[in-house]
Motif scaffolding. Structure first.
Motif, PDB file in Angstrom:
ATOM      1  N   VAL A  85       0.817  -1.216   0.000  1.00 40.36           N
ATOM      2  CA  VAL A  85       0.000   0.000   0.000  1.00 40.36           C
ATOM      3  C   VAL A  85       0.850   1.264   0.000  1.00 40.36           C
ATOM      4  O   VAL A  85       0.320   2.368   0.126  1.00 40.36           O
ATOM      5  N   THR A 106      -1.832  -1.219  -4.078  1.00 43.40           N
ATOM      6  CA  THR A 106      -3.113  -0.538  -3.947  1.00 43.40           C
ATOM      7  C   THR A 106      -2.876   0.804  -3.285  1.00 43.40           C
ATOM      8  O   THR A 106      -2.688   0.882  -2.068  1.00 43.40           O
ATOM      9  N   ASN A 108      -3.696   4.815  -2.174  1.00 41.84           N
ATOM     10  CA  ASN A 108      -4.815   5.599  -1.681  1.00 41.84           C
ATOM     11  C   ASN A 108      -4.349   7.046  -1.568  1.00 41.84           C
ATOM     12  O   ASN A 108      -3.386   7.330  -0.841  1.00 41.84           O
ATOM     13  N   ASN A 109      -4.996   7.937  -2.307  1.00 41.45           N
ATOM     14  CA  ASN A 109      -4.581   9.348  -2.337  1.00 41.45           C
ATOM     15  C   ASN A 109      -3.086   9.467  -2.657  1.00 41.45           C
ATOM     16  O   ASN A 109      -2.341  10.177  -1.981  1.00 41.45           O
ATOM     17  N   ASP A 128      -7.399   3.320  -7.235  1.00 41.43           N
ATOM     18  CA  ASP A 128      -8.416   3.603  -6.223  1.00 41.43           C
ATOM     19  C   ASP A 128      -9.383   4.717  -6.625  1.00 41.43           C
ATOM     20  O   ASP A 128     -10.415   4.889  -6.000  1.00 41.43           O
ATOM     21  N   SER A 129      -9.047   5.474  -7.675  1.00 42.45           N
ATOM     22  CA  SER A 129      -9.892   6.616  -8.026  1.00 42.45           C
ATOM     23  C   SER A 129      -9.734   6.980  -9.495  1.00 42.45           C
ATOM     24  O   SER A 129      -8.738   6.627 -10.137  1.00 42.45           O
ATOM     25  N   ARG A 150      -9.958  -0.858  -7.520  1.00 45.85           N
ATOM     26  CA  ARG A 150     -10.575  -1.157  -6.235  1.00 45.85           C
ATOM     27  C   ARG A 150     -11.984  -0.588  -6.254  1.00 45.85           C
ATOM     28  O   ARG A 150     -12.182   0.614  -6.467  1.00 45.85           O
ATOM     29  N   ASN A 152     -15.818  -0.234  -4.273  1.00 49.31           N
ATOM     30  CA  ASN A 152     -16.465  -0.255  -2.962  1.00 49.31           C
ATOM     31  C   ASN A 152     -17.701  -1.137  -3.075  1.00 49.31           C
ATOM     32  O   ASN A 152     -18.671  -0.762  -3.730  1.00 49.31           O
ATOM     33  N   THR A 165     -13.544  -0.805   5.767  1.00 54.36           N
ATOM     34  CA  THR A 165     -13.037  -0.203   4.530  1.00 54.36           C
ATOM     35  C   THR A 165     -14.034  -0.237   3.379  1.00 54.36           C
ATOM     36  O   THR A 165     -13.673   0.024   2.239  1.00 54.36           O
ATOM     37  N   LYS A 171     -13.418   5.861   2.598  1.00 52.04           N
ATOM     38  CA  LYS A 171     -12.667   6.679   1.646  1.00 52.04           C
ATOM     39  C   LYS A 171     -12.095   5.843   0.508  1.00 52.04           C
ATOM     40  O   LYS A 171     -11.517   6.384  -0.432  1.00 52.04           O
ATOM     41  N   PHE A 172     -12.243   4.531   0.572  1.00 53.00           N
ATOM     42  CA  PHE A 172     -11.563   3.647  -0.374  1.00 53.00           C
ATOM     43  C   PHE A 172     -12.439   3.279  -1.572  1.00 53.00           C
ATOM     44  O   PHE A 172     -13.639   3.036  -1.437  1.00 53.00           O
TER      45      PHE A 172
END
Length: 427
Positions: A85, A106, A108-109, A128-129, A150, A152, A165, A171-172
């Protein structure tokens, strides 16, 4: 009691066949003690349970749980892959022999420089986004990297709110409702998405939330397969499988857990007319959580408005009780044959009111100089340690073939001091 507790003929706690009291005498306290055999046994048990019902299966160890290089190398030898991560976890894993195709990153931000760094490392990127996808497309040749997304699954579970999560508060991941369009966008940008990932939380002992997550994720994957034309090479259902922390918690029936979830997984593949992609799971806590003990010494007993047992560790050493209100079972390593006779508060040595390991904890008669062992300290323990109160990070010792080996030296004050620089005007 399903906790991993063994006692020797001296009525001392035993870790990997070695007397915990002798370990404390030789190496001092606080010290994390890791049992190599337990890690190997946990991995074999986990891999066997799932591969029996779905042979095309890979374990991606969630290494944020414990990144000691000895732990990582043990799992590399067992055949594990890595769920990373951070770029740092990718870097360490590659240094230890994990090839790019055995590492799933993976983020995140994540910022642009890190996206470029991990893509250059040749790992599989789990996006993630939409923001990260668009920025990545500007940084690299999309044809040179394998990506997944990823999602949700709108299912969340875990032993604490901070460990959940999935769901509306998480937030994921990308929203389930945007998944089809995101995969289409990835193809338009020149990427070839090969996977899908979801993760609902950590510390799960109930199979039902995991089944709900598989069902939800497979419904999303089926829609993406049909409407975006994605042929998945892998589907990844994250990790989160827990271990017993309290004496009344039972070990997860892993075989039953695997059988039920793999039956559902295969039924969903058939329902959506998908091929048989590789199945990824990302255990962290399950593999290493019960494989380490934190040994501390009782240095103070104070009878105030309450009875406090003061030890030479604090939440800088083990944060979980303060951060998550987590229960860690404790034993007096040199008094394993003695019955609990009093309820006490176990307090750390950090100057914070929240530095408490337990309230009203039943223990035998505790004396200064006793060795207190905090169990199940292999996951999210050393990795969350800090230098708060300018306290050095503790030592880590590996028990291998009944021998104790230092695998991380404790920090010195100079280690903390020397990374800082004094500006010229203050010299």
């Amino acid at each position: 009691m399903d906790l991993n507790i063994k006692t020797n003929e001296k009525n001392h706690l035993e870790i990997g066949g070695v007397d915990a009291v002798e370990i404390a005498k030789e190496f001092g306290t606080p010290t994390y003690v890791i049992d190599e055999d337990r890690i190997r046994d946990n991995y074999k048990r986990f891999y066997s349970a799932f591969s029996k019902y779905y042979p095309d299966f890979k374990v991606f160890y969630a290494c944020k749980a414990n990144t000691n290089i000895a732990v990582l190398k043990i799992l590399e030898e067992e055949g594990s892959c890595i769920d990373a991560v951070s770029p740092g976890e990718v870097y360490i894993s590659k240094k230890l022999g994990f090839t790019g195709n055995r590492i799933l990153f993976t983020g995140n931000n994540i910022k642009d420089s890190e996206l470029k760094e991990v893509s250059d490392a040749g790992v599989i990127l789990n996006i993630d986004s939409v923001s990260a996808l668009k920025r990545l497309a500007k940084l690299i040749n999309p044809e040179n990297v394998k990506i997944s997304f990823r999602v949700n699954p709108m299912v969340g579970a875990g032993h604490h709110d901070h460990c959940i999560t999935g769901g509306v508060m998480s937030k994921f991941g990308i929203m389930d409702s945007e998944a089809v369009e995101v995969y289409k966008l990835a193809k338009e940008l020149g990427f070839n998405p090969v996977g899908m990932h979801s993760h609902i939380g950590s510390g799960i002992l109930d199979p039902e939330p995991f089944k709900l997550a598989i069902e939800s994720t497979m419904d999303i994957a089926g829609k993406v397969h049909k409407e975006a034309g994605i042929e998945f090479e892998f589907l990844d259902f994250g990790g989160g499988i827990g271990i017993p922390y309290t004496p009344d918690e039972k070990l997860l029936d892993l075989d039953k857990f695997a059988e039920e979830n793999m039956k559902l997984f295969k039924a969903k593949l058939k329902e959506y007319d998908m091929a048989e992609p590789t199945l990824y799971l990302e255990p962290g806590r399950y593999l290493v959580g019960d494989a380490a003990v934190l040994l501390t010494e009782v240095n103070s007993i104070k009878q105030s408005y309450r009875k406090f047992i003061g030890i030479d560790a604090g939440f800088n050493t083990l944060l979980r009780p303060a951060m998550y209100d987590s229960y860690h079972h404790m034993v007096i390593a040199n008094k394993m044959d003695e019955e609990d006779v009093e309820e006490v508060d176990v307090a750390g040595n950090v100057c914070e009111s929240g530095d408490l390991f337990a309230r009203d904890r039943p223990l035998p008669k505790v004396e200064e100089g006793d060795i207190l062992a905090i169990l199940n300290a292999g996951a999210y323990s050393f990795t969350m340690a800090s230098n708060y109160n300018t306290r050095p990070l503790p030592k880590e010792v590996l028990i291998s073939n009944k021998k104790a080996i230092v695998v991380r030296k404790e920090q010195s004050y100079d280690d903390i001091f020397q990374k800082q620089t004094m500006p010229e005007h203050l010299k």
